[in-house]
Scaffold this motif. Structure first.
Motif, PDB file in Angstrom:
ATOM      1  N   GLN A 195      24.581 -70.217 -28.788  1.00  0.00           N
ATOM      2  CA  GLN A 195      24.391 -69.014 -27.753  1.00  0.00           C
ATOM      3  C   GLN A 195      22.959 -69.027 -27.208  1.00  0.00           C
ATOM      4  OE1 GLN A 195      25.603 -65.400 -29.495  1.00  0.00           O
ATOM      5  NE2 GLN A 195      27.543 -66.168 -30.228  1.00  0.00           N
ATOM      6  N   ALA A 196      22.965 -68.663 -25.941  1.00  0.00           N
ATOM      7  CA  ALA A 196      21.459 -68.308 -25.306  1.00  0.00           C
ATOM      8  C   ALA A 196      21.601 -67.144 -24.676  1.00  0.00           C
ATOM      9  CB  ALA A 196      21.100 -69.544 -24.455  1.00  0.00           C
ATOM     10  N   SER A 197      20.597 -66.327 -24.383  1.00  0.00           N
ATOM     11  CA  SER A 197      20.675 -64.865 -23.827  1.00  0.00           C
ATOM     12  C   SER A 197      19.647 -65.120 -22.445  1.00  0.00           C
ATOM     13  CB  SER A 197      20.092 -63.852 -24.643  1.00  0.00           C
ATOM     14  OG  SER A 197      18.790 -63.991 -25.243  1.00  0.00           O
ATOM     15  N   TYR A 198      19.038 -66.178 -22.243  1.00  0.00           N
ATOM     16  CA  TYR A 198      18.103 -66.184 -20.970  1.00  0.00           C
ATOM     17  C   TYR A 198      17.773 -67.666 -20.643  1.00  0.00           C
ATOM     18  CZ  TYR A 198      14.376 -66.705 -24.411  1.00  0.00           C
ATOM     19  OH  TYR A 198      13.625 -67.068 -25.566  1.00  0.00           O
ATOM     20  N   MET A 199      17.558 -67.949 -19.310  1.00  0.00           N
ATOM     21  CA  MET A 199      17.440 -69.412 -18.862  1.00  0.00           C
ATOM     22  C   MET A 199      16.696 -70.218 -19.968  1.00  0.00           C
ATOM     23  SD  MET A 199      16.290 -70.560 -15.173  1.00  0.00           S
ATOM     24  CE  MET A 199      16.311 -72.095 -14.489  1.00  0.00           C
ATOM     25  N   GLN A 200      15.587 -69.960 -20.222  1.00  0.00           N
ATOM     26  CA  GLN A 200      14.778 -70.963 -21.077  1.00  0.00           C
ATOM     27  C   GLN A 200      15.274 -71.302 -22.324  1.00  0.00           C
ATOM     28  OE1 GLN A 200      13.751 -68.314 -19.365  1.00  0.00           O
ATOM     29  NE2 GLN A 200      12.218 -68.895 -18.150  1.00  0.00           N
ATOM     30  N   GLN A 201      16.086 -70.200 -22.846  1.00  0.00           N
ATOM     31  CA  GLN A 201      16.797 -70.463 -24.160  1.00  0.00           C
ATOM     32  C   GLN A 201      17.877 -71.425 -23.973  1.00  0.00           C
ATOM     33  OE1 GLN A 201      18.513 -67.058 -25.984  1.00  0.00           O
ATOM     34  NE2 GLN A 201      17.360 -67.518 -27.957  1.00  0.00           N
ATOM     35  N   ALA A 202      18.705 -71.338 -22.804  1.00  0.00           N
ATOM     36  CA  ALA A 202      19.896 -72.057 -22.675  1.00  0.00           C
ATOM     37  C   ALA A 202      19.347 -73.451 -22.350  1.00  0.00           C
ATOM     38  CB  ALA A 202      20.519 -71.514 -21.312  1.00  0.00           C
TER      39      ALA A 202
END
Length: 124
Positions: A32-39
């Motif tokens: 799971q990611a909550s923002y672009m850079q994490q994704a």
């Protein structure tokens, strides 16, 4: 092999609900990611192990799901299924060149999400 899915959603409860639904349906949630850079970091880490991203439009830290979906499609050819309460015509038009699996509005039903994922031939 079950479909491998990344969830990109900034509301933790919704992300956990989606993950439970996907796991119950036999899919594999790779993260799971909550923002672009994490994704993007997750996609780099799991390179070649993600078949689709379930993507919200408004993400944490002021990032945008359409831009995130574009980066995932361009760098790893990962398609997105947009699941969002912000699917106005302008957003849909911006996302269409990315060849998304589709658009599911919030609140969503399990049938809508799973039906859209079923378009991929490698589903469960």
């Amino acid at each position: 092999m079950p479909l491998r899915i990344m969830i990109v959603e900034d509301e933790m409860l919704l992300a956990m609900d989606l993950e439970d639904m996907l796991l119950d349906a036999g899919y594999d949630v790779v993260g799971q990611a909550s923002y672009m850079q994490q994704a993007i970091a997750l996609a780099e880490q799991k390179s070649g192990e993600i078949d689709v991203a379930i993507m919200d439009v408004n993400l944490a830290r002021g990032t945008n799901g359409v831009e995130t979906a574009a980066a995932l499609r361009e760098r790893w050819n990962i398609p997105s299924l947009f699941v969002s309460g912000n699917l106005d015509e302008r957003t849909r038009e911006a996302a269409l060149p990315l060849r998304p699996l589709g658009f599911v509005g919030k609140p969503y039903s399990e049938r809508e999400v799973l039906g859209s994922l079923g378009q991929l031939a490698i589903g469960p």
